[in-house]
Design an enzyme around this catalytic site. Structure first.
Site, short mmCIF file in Angstrom:
data_model
loop_
_atom_site.label_atom_id
_atom_site.label_comp_id
_atom_site.label_asym_id
_atom_site.label_seq_id
_atom_site.Cartn_x
_atom_site.Cartn_y
_atom_site.Cartn_z
CD GLU D 35 28.58 158.31 180.36
OE1 GLU D 35 29.51 157.55 180.56
OE2 GLU D 35 27.54 157.48 179.71
CG ASP D 46 35.81 152.81 175.16
OD1 ASP D 46 34.48 153.22 175.57
OD2 ASP D 46 36.79 153.51 175.69
#
Lengths: 398, 244, 398, 244
Positions: D35, D46
């Site tokens: 990823e 995040d």
């Protein structure tokens, strides 16, 4: 009851003129049980009766006692004390007799609040003569009564002859319960309204007996047998209403009536005929009393600032069927704090007297390792007495 | 057996002459027993009407006894004296002896069970010792068990006053009150001390009372319409009693 | 939740540092049901839970409506509002994690009172930063907290850096909820105490769901099916706690969240990510909001003076599963008075908003002659708000 | 079949050279899928660690594409790009085409189901139109029914992030969470976005996860001990996965 020697008028006859007929009939009844009219039952229900019987488990734990402690919480009624129990039937009977307006006096405000709500619930008018110092110092009580729709006057007023007379002597008279009562009675007589009485008389205890009746049933439901029953005593109606049904049913081995050390009626009072009211308007009754002219010191438990104890209670104390205790203000403040910290509920300073006795009995049970079941009447919450608690708090921190 | 009419008047009220006339006529019109009130220092358990009658009377001690003696001589039904024990405590023996000597039948102290409850038997015995009958006064405030016990101990009849005071029409449920007390009383039961209207009387009689005592009603009638009117009232009440 | 763009620190990470672990775990749980720890159940019991579900029969009669009106009375808890429901588990989990001291802020004082009592019940210490104006204007709330044994500071204080900074700029700063919260968080961090959060976050609603769970059971017991469920919305925890269980069980056909006209979040707010707290210390959440910097006008219903609505509630409103209403202060004052006169209970001004909606729905049912069953949450009593009612009373008489 | 290790790193972190080395070694040590995070304007979902890595990267657009292309050429396992849909909305077609042209396999938008839930199918179709695989990101805040529905619609696997944000060890009950979600997902299930310790990993795998995604742990390791240490971590995690 009797009239005073050389009476200028018959107090007993006055009762007949100012009290609702059915209330007076109940005052002198000898029936063991009197049915609560359906309308009054509905009103009780509407206000959340039966009030809860709760176990003070954390208090037991804090005291590390083998005793079980239960309390009947009359503070759960909307007006915050047991007073509504007799206000409702008295107003109901007034209305039944075609009365459109009731009158009373109030000191600390609990009784006036109860009458104001009862009057609203049966849609009749109410006028409350509130002792002027209370009117000024307890604006919240006044506000509740007004929100319930009652007229509240700071007594002495200029709407009665008696009030006018007092004011002409002293424009700034702070008022007293006796003056307020005289004004209320005069106002009721003049306007053909009825006057309602909050405590001391048997009929008030009769109406309050719903407390004890409910509590007995609730104890039955949880399968507990009470050993010790405790309540505080102002005039005696919350205590009597709570304890007498148990006493009559021979449930319990010890009954404790708790008064204030500062108003030492049990320890220093005489058992004699005296006026139940400081105004001397009501018939004499035989009771434990410090004398109608006794001026109670300004303790925070306003509801205990009373010179006597109801005749029935007085007799039972004389006959040693009921014990008494008297506690000082610092003692009851500590008891109130312990209870608050254990159960969260802010008790009325009056009810805190009962709590102090409960704590003592629970500790006694611990000493003797006895599994006593103690039940007491928490006659009211102290949410509107917090300014008083604050003063006690400040004092105790000094 | 017909129901008893017990008629009361305050000694010397409204004056000696009218008092005597009322007493004699009262018997003629059907009173079975006469009650005579001797003015007390403090009429603790009397209502405002009876108290007014006391106030209206001003006899010296000598006049009191003279009038009482005269009444006794003119009346042949039983006479019961109503007065307060408290007043006579200092000279109780002499007082009782004097009553007996002039031929009074009995005595009723309304304060006996209220203010002297712990020693009432002593006084009942004393009354009997002195040759008088002790009529005991009870009321709703007296506990059931005590009513039951003293009822057997009362001479002539048990007096049951239904209201907290005489002459003030405090609302009471006469029927349930008398129905209840009737089951407790092993004796003749005379109801009074506050019975004011004939409906109440009928209720009491229906519920088992053996007689009715009347006082306030006579005095109010005398106040308003004089002695003759009061005498008619005796006749009227007799009629009511005769319904039973 | 998310952190703000260009965040100086992670708010989500801060949560982890200041909140008890189990509270945080519950905040993000997806379990349908979470067992109440036995100790918390005992505490609920000790404080008189379940609170009563009462029928407002006289209100029905006064409105002459075919509707039946029931209310869950959270004012029956000792601290007088629903806040204790989440204070107890939060304090309990803190204690379980070895925390000896919890910290929070309070505006009007209800949340602080609840934390103070909960801390006392689990025998740990509590410090409450109370907005200075409230501290001065609501001494009774302060007194209760002190009687429960908590330390109460008027914020801004000089015991935190943030407070000191504010005071150095303005010695007489009246304080704000944002400042008090910043102080509480700083104080908790510095001392390794835990910080407790009173509303908005899911975990508070989770704990409040005891209200709805109990109410559903109580409705079942009396054999009633609710049609309309109503509650007031400050942050959303009392509403969510009450209504979500019904919604989840598909009981009811209409759910009404009631806010204040003066704080028009439903009518004028945006659905967007915003800070739940005016201090901007907590992570952003997506909700209906007037913006964290929105300054609510000083309405008496202090508990509704909040810029947003809980994310779950906001979403349900967006999805039209829940309706909303907004009422003005004069309207809710009238509703409060009607309720008081019908049921005797002085409602908290916040709860009076729900009452106004109840009255409207009951009158609508009357118009349509529909036998609706209306249930609402009376989230608190107004006994300590009487000075506010007095002001409203005086204003309405002018 | 062995469990998948999905390894994440921010494109260009800590620098181009180390990034490439980590990617290649990661595959060598057992990563099944890579990823790659493309620095967004606002890393909404995040955690602080990933955000720090974004901050440390300063590539021009040209450098970004160049590095991505180079990575693709050196790696032979599938590559999934992680970036925010919001950032690319104005030029989504071009963006997706470019990714496809350099040989990227799939794309994962963490904001797809959160901020674009009402039109997510439109974007999934668009991704596929452009020749890419659409990996769908779900989390505990996504309703059960939606997880069930999108799981069938996700290419390669369904990504399930257990924590509200990466890298902050918010306490969650991983076992009950994954046990629950496993019953909903008709697809491969990769769990990540906040899994931080191996106990949690083992719980997830025991509960039925098909793979684990790691990112924060690598970045923290790089911050503290550099690239080689992070590569050892890949090996370590591979070992844990191989227990199953």
């Amino acid at each position: 009851p009797r009239d005073p020697q050389d009476a200028d008028f018959s107090r007993i006859d006055l009762l007949r003129k100012i009290m609702p007929k059915e209330v007076l009939r109940q005052q002198f009844t000898v029936e063991r049980f009197i049915k609560i009219p359906e309308e009054v039952r509905d009103a009780y229900l509407n206000l959340g009766r039966p009030t809860p019987l709760l176990r003070a488990k954390r208090l037991e734990e804090m005291l590390n006692t083998p005793a079980k402690i239960y309390f009947k919480f009359e503070g759960a009624t909307p007006t915050g004390s047991h007073k509504i129990n007799t206000a409702l039937p008295q107003v109901y009977f007034s209305k039944e007799e075609g009365i459109t307006h009731v009158v009373t006096e109030t000191g600390a405000g609990q009784w006036g609040t109860a009458v104001a709500l009862a009057a609203r619930m049966f849609d009749i008018s109410a006028t409350v003569f509130m002792v002027k110092v209370s009117y000024q110092q307890k604006p919240q009580r006044r506000t509740i009564m007004q929100l319930y729709g009652s007229d509240v006057y700071a007594s002495p007023t200029d709407i009665t002859d008696f009030g006018k007379k007092i004011l002409s002597e002293n424009k700034d008279h702070p008022g007293s319960l006796g003056i307020a009562m005289s004004e209320a009675i005069e106002y009721a007589l003049k306007n053909e309204y009825k006057y309602l009485v909050g405590s001391v008389l048997d009929v008030a205890i009769l109406h309050q007996s719903i407390i004890g009746q409910e509590a007995m049933r609730q104890m039955d439901e949880i399968g507990e047998e009470p050993d010790i029953l405790i309540g505080c005593v102002g005039g005696g109606s919350n205590f009597g209403g709570f304890a007498f049904p148990f006493l009559g049913a021979k449930k319990g081995e010890k009954y404790i009536a708790v008064g204030s050390y500062e108003i030492p009626k049990f320890s220093k009072g005489d058992y004699m005929y005296d006026y139940p009211d400081s105004a001397g308007m009501l018939p004499l009754v035989k009771m434990i009393t410090l004398g109608k002219d006794y001026v109670p010191p300004p303790i925070y438990a306003g509801g205990l600032r009373y010179h006597g104890a109801a005749p029935s209670l007085s007799l039972l104390i004389r006959e040693k069927m009921i014990e008494w205790r008297e506690y000082s203000e610092p003692e009851i403040f500590e008891a109130a704090k312990i209870f608050m910290q254990a159960q969260g509920i802010v008790p009325a300073p009056e009810s805190a007297h009962a709590i102090k006795a409960v704590i003592d009995e629970a500790l006694e049970a611990k000493k003797n390792n006895e599994k006593k079941v103690i039940v007491f009447n928490l006659s009211g919450h102290g949410l509107l007495d917090l300014p008083n608690y604050e003063l006690m708090l400040n004092r105790s921190q000094k | 057996m017909s129901k008893w009419l017990v008629s009361y008047l305050t000694l010397g009220y409204p004056n000696n002459k009218d008092f005597l006339e009322f007493m004699q006529s009262s018997v003629k019109e059907g009173s079975d027993i006469l009650e005579i009130g001797m003015k007390p220092k403090y009429a603790k358990y009397d209502g405002p009407v009876i108290r007014r009658s006391y106030k209206a009377v001003n006899l010296s001690e000598e006049e009191t006894w003279k009038l009482l003696k005269e009444t006794r001589e003119k009346i042949d039904v039983p006479i019961v004296i109503l007065t307060y024990l408290e007043d006579w405590l200092p000279s109780l023996d002499t007082f009782l002896e004097k009553l007996h000597n002039i031929g009074i039948d009995g005595i009723l102290f309304p304060d006996l069970l209220i203010d002297f409850v712990d020693e009432y038997e002593k006084y009942v015995n004393k009354i009997r010792e002195k040759g008088l009958k002790a009529v005991i006064f009870t009321a709703p405030s007296v506990p059931d068990t005590m009513i039951h016990n003293v009822s057997k101990n009362s001479d002539m009849f048990l007096y049951y006053g239904v209201r907290p005071t005489t002459g003030v029409p405090i609302p009471v449920s006469v029927d349930s009150l008398i129905t209840r007390v009737r089951t407790l009383v092993e004796n003749k039961l005379v109801v009074g001390f506050g019975l004011s209207d004939v409906n109440d009387m009928r209720k009491a009689l229906r519920a088992g009372a053996d007689g009715i005592a009347i006082g306030t009603a006579y005095i109010e009638e005398i106040e308003k319409n004089g002695i003759n009117s009061a005498i008619s009232l005796v006749k009227y009440f007799r009629g009511v009693l005769n319904e039973f």
